[in-house]
Design a protein around this motif. Structure first.
Motif, PDB file in Angstrom:
ATOM      1  N   ASP A   1      -5.531 -11.739  -7.735  1.00 41.51           N
ATOM      2  CA  ASP A   1      -6.378 -11.007  -6.797  1.00 41.51           C
ATOM      3  C   ASP A   1      -5.826  -9.612  -6.546  1.00 41.51           C
ATOM      4  N   LEU A   2      -4.496  -9.491  -6.537  1.00 42.64           N
ATOM      5  CA  LEU A   2      -3.877  -8.182  -6.346  1.00 42.64           C
ATOM      6  C   LEU A   2      -4.143  -7.271  -7.539  1.00 42.64           C
ATOM      7  N   GLN A   3      -4.129  -7.837  -8.747  1.00 43.69           N
ATOM      8  CA  GLN A   3      -4.420  -7.040  -9.936  1.00 43.69           C
ATOM      9  C   GLN A   3      -5.869  -6.560  -9.943  1.00 43.69           C
ATOM     10  N   LYS A   4      -6.798  -7.391  -9.438  1.00 44.55           N
ATOM     11  CA  LYS A   4      -8.203  -6.989  -9.383  1.00 44.55           C
ATOM     12  C   LYS A   4      -8.410  -5.838  -8.402  1.00 44.55           C
ATOM     13  N   LYS A   5      -7.688  -5.870  -7.279  1.00 42.91           N
ATOM     14  CA  LYS A   5      -7.861  -4.816  -6.281  1.00 42.91           C
ATOM     15  C   LYS A   5      -7.329  -3.475  -6.781  1.00 42.91           C
ATOM     16  N   THR A   6      -6.266  -3.502  -7.577  1.00 48.83           N
ATOM     17  CA  THR A   6      -5.686  -2.255  -8.076  1.00 48.83           C
ATOM     18  C   THR A   6      -6.274  -1.827  -9.407  1.00 48.83           C
ATOM     19  N   GLY A   7      -6.965  -2.737 -10.104  1.00 52.12           N
ATOM     20  CA  GLY A   7      -7.507  -2.405 -11.412  1.00 52.12           C
ATOM     21  C   GLY A   7      -6.444  -2.202 -12.464  1.00 52.12           C
ATOM     22  N   GLY A   8      -5.256  -2.768 -12.249  1.00 47.95           N
ATOM     23  CA  GLY A   8      -4.168  -2.605 -13.194  1.00 47.95           C
ATOM     24  C   GLY A   8      -3.445  -1.282 -13.088  1.00 47.95           C
ATOM     25  N   GLU A   9      -3.831  -0.428 -12.131  1.00 49.03           N
ATOM     26  CA  GLU A   9      -3.202   0.874 -11.954  1.00 49.03           C
ATOM     27  C   GLU A   9      -2.292   0.851 -10.726  1.00 49.03           C
ATOM     28  N   TYR A  10      -1.311   1.763 -10.741  1.00 45.18           N
ATOM     29  CA  TYR A  10      -0.399   1.851  -9.606  1.00 45.18           C
ATOM     30  C   TYR A  10      -1.043   2.645  -8.476  1.00 45.18           C
ATOM     31  N   THR A  11      -0.778   2.216  -7.246  1.00 40.81           N
ATOM     32  CA  THR A  11      -1.237   2.930  -6.067  1.00 40.81           C
ATOM     33  C   THR A  11      -0.181   2.819  -4.979  1.00 40.81           C
ATOM     34  N   HIS A  12      -0.023   3.892  -4.215  1.00 42.32           N
ATOM     35  CA  HIS A  12       0.935   3.869  -3.111  1.00 42.32           C
ATOM     36  C   HIS A  12       0.283   3.436  -1.804  1.00 42.32           C
ATOM     37  N   GLU A  13      -1.023   3.215  -1.819  1.00 39.68           N
ATOM     38  CA  GLU A  13      -1.724   2.788  -0.614  1.00 39.68           C
ATOM     39  C   GLU A  13      -1.393   1.324  -0.305  1.00 39.68           C
ATOM     40  N   PRO A  14      -1.282   0.964   0.986  1.00 39.74           N
ATOM     41  CA  PRO A  14      -1.034  -0.447   1.333  1.00 39.74           C
ATOM     42  C   PRO A  14      -2.217  -1.323   0.953  1.00 39.74           C
ATOM     43  N   LEU A  15      -1.931  -2.514   0.451  1.00 38.38           N
ATOM     44  CA  LEU A  15      -2.958  -3.431  -0.036  1.00 38.38           C
ATOM     45  C   LEU A  15      -2.978  -4.689   0.818  1.00 38.38           C
TER      46      LEU A  15
ATOM     47  N   THR B   1      30.480   3.052 -12.389  1.00 37.89           N
ATOM     48  CA  THR B   1      29.398   3.498 -11.519  1.00 37.89           C
ATOM     49  C   THR B   1      28.662   2.298 -10.942  1.00 37.89           C
ATOM     50  N   LEU B   2      28.356   2.351  -9.641  1.00 39.00           N
ATOM     51  CA  LEU B   2      27.569   1.308  -8.988  1.00 39.00           C
ATOM     52  C   LEU B   2      26.090   1.635  -9.142  1.00 39.00           C
ATOM     53  N   ILE B   3      25.316   0.678  -9.634  1.00 38.18           N
ATOM     54  CA  ILE B   3      23.894   0.896  -9.887  1.00 38.18           C
ATOM     55  C   ILE B   3      23.103  -0.289  -9.365  1.00 38.18           C
ATOM     56  N   ASN B   4      21.799  -0.104  -9.248  1.00 40.44           N
ATOM     57  CA  ASN B   4      20.890  -1.212  -8.960  1.00 40.44           C
ATOM     58  C   ASN B   4      19.536  -0.911  -9.584  1.00 40.44           C
ATOM     59  N   SER B   5      18.620  -1.867  -9.485  1.00 40.20           N
ATOM     60  CA  SER B   5      17.279  -1.737 -10.062  1.00 40.20           C
ATOM     61  C   SER B   5      17.367  -1.411 -11.545  1.00 40.20           C
ATOM     62  N   VAL B   6      18.023  -2.273 -12.295  1.00 41.36           N
ATOM     63  CA  VAL B   6      18.222  -2.067 -13.730  1.00 41.36           C
ATOM     64  C   VAL B   6      17.067  -2.706 -14.486  1.00 41.36           C
ATOM     65  N   GLU B   7      16.462  -1.954 -15.387  1.00 41.11           N
ATOM     66  CA  GLU B   7      15.359  -2.478 -16.191  1.00 41.11           C
ATOM     67  C   GLU B   7      15.866  -3.525 -17.173  1.00 41.11           C
ATOM     68  N   ARG B   8      15.123  -4.611 -17.292  1.00 38.02           N
ATOM     69  CA  ARG B   8      15.464  -5.623 -18.292  1.00 38.02           C
ATOM     70  C   ARG B   8      15.182  -5.110 -19.700  1.00 38.02           C
ATOM     71  N   PHE B   9      14.032  -4.476 -19.883  1.00 38.07           N
ATOM     72  CA  PHE B   9      13.653  -3.906 -21.172  1.00 38.07           C
ATOM     73  C   PHE B   9      13.144  -2.486 -20.921  1.00 38.07           C
ATOM     74  N   PRO B  10      13.602  -1.506 -21.685  1.00 44.86           N
ATOM     75  CA  PRO B  10      13.236  -0.111 -21.384  1.00 44.86           C
ATOM     76  C   PRO B  10      11.779   0.227 -21.646  1.00 44.86           C
ATOM     77  N   ASP B  11      11.065  -0.559 -22.458  1.00 48.95           N
ATOM     78  CA  ASP B  11       9.695  -0.217 -22.829  1.00 48.95           C
ATOM     79  C   ASP B  11       8.644  -1.055 -22.118  1.00 48.95           C
ATOM     80  N   VAL B  12       9.040  -1.965 -21.238  1.00 50.14           N
ATOM     81  CA  VAL B  12       8.097  -2.821 -20.517  1.00 50.14           C
ATOM     82  C   VAL B  12       7.883  -2.236 -19.132  1.00 50.14           C
ATOM     83  N   ARG B  13       6.616  -1.929 -18.810  1.00 51.62           N
ATOM     84  CA  ARG B  13       6.302  -1.297 -17.525  1.00 51.62           C
ATOM     85  C   ARG B  13       5.119  -2.014 -16.886  1.00 51.62           C
ATOM     86  N   ASN B  14       5.379  -3.171 -16.292  1.00 57.95           N
ATOM     87  CA  ASN B  14       4.332  -3.950 -15.637  1.00 57.95           C
ATOM     88  C   ASN B  14       4.334  -3.794 -14.123  1.00 57.95           C
ATOM     89  N   ASN B  15       5.349  -3.085 -13.582  1.00 63.09           N
ATOM     90  CA  ASN B  15       5.487  -2.898 -12.135  1.00 63.09           C
ATOM     91  C   ASN B  15       5.556  -4.234 -11.400  1.00 63.09           C
TER      92      ASN B  15
END
Length: 242
Positions: A44-58, A172-186
């Motif tokens: 249902d969340l994917q339908k509301k966004t249409g698969g696109e990113y939005t910064h608006e609260p859902l 270096t201390l890091i966080n939010s590390v991508e599992r795969f560099p080419d996958v962008r599903n948010n």
């Protein structure tokens, strides 16, 4: 006469059982698989966004432990909960690959998010606004940069900036590390080290990969290997909710 009446009353008393009844605890049996959470309906969340990113609260459709298709109660330990908005987090910060070039953004707001333990920050740049995870000392008004260039010599990262893991020096201390560099599903599963108070440490660079050590408070450390092109943004600890 009184003695006979008292004797009859004693016969009418309810006898107490010799054994004590123990309340049954409805816990999953040892060795069974954990129940699915089913917190909210992702389709249902994917339908509301249409698969696109939005910064608006859902406004999300809370499942309360019910299956999204059948509506059957699957997890008895999850209720309706408090109604809240869902904020999409952009886990994939991309910047220029040329040396000396960065994509700069300004932090507009740092706030609590009921969907996760860490705080989130609203940033704005040339390409628009987006929500990211806030670091330990991030505050409104800060300027953060993103770069996808991997130099020959590793650099010392600045808190809040995003770099490929192959561009940072060991330790270096890091966080939010991508599992795969080419996958962008948010999705939350696209990255790791995203909870409040967690961080990973870059151990060494080995070929096309970077060895990192994931450490958690009060738990043991784990060593993992990430592609050098994977983006690790928000250097330093994730900022937790107060």
């Amino acid at each position: 006469m009184m003695k006979s009446l008292l004797a009859d009353l004693r016969l009418l008393q309810v006898a107490t059982p010799a054994t004590q009844v123990v309340a049954k605890r409805f816990l999953p049996a040892r060795g069974t698989k954990p129940l699915p959470r089913y917190l909210w309906d992702m389709e249902d969340l994917q339908k509301k966004t249409g698969g696109e990113y939005t910064h608006e609260p859902l406004r999300i459709n809370r499942l309360g432990g019910r299956h999204p298709e059948t509506g059957r109660k699957v997890n008895q330990h999850i209720g309706g909960g408090v109604k809240f908005d869902y904020f999409m987090i952009d886990y994939h910060r991309r910047g220029p690959t040329e040396a000396g070039q960065t994509y700069d953004e300004r932090v507009l707001e740092v706030r609590r998010d009921p969907n996760r333990t860490s705080l989130i920050a609203l940033v704005a740049g040339k390409e628009g606004k987006r929500w990211i995870l806030a670091t330990e000392n991030m505050k409104a008004g800060d300027i953060i940069s993103t770069s996808c260039h991997i130099p020959e010599n590793p650099v010392i990262g600045v808190e809040g900036n995003a770099y490929p893991v192959g561009a940072l020096v060991a330790g270096t201390l890091i966080n939010s590390v991508e599992r795969f560099p080419d996958v962008r599903n948010n999705l939350d599963s696209d990255v790791f080290v995203v909870k409040a108070g967690t961080a990973a440490t870059i151990v060494r660079h080995q070929g096309d990969f970077t060895v990192i050590r994931v450490s958690f408070f009060f738990t043991s450390s784990h060593t993992a290997c990430a592609d050098k092109g994977s983006i690790a943004y928000n250097v330093h600890f994730s900022k937790g909710s107060q």
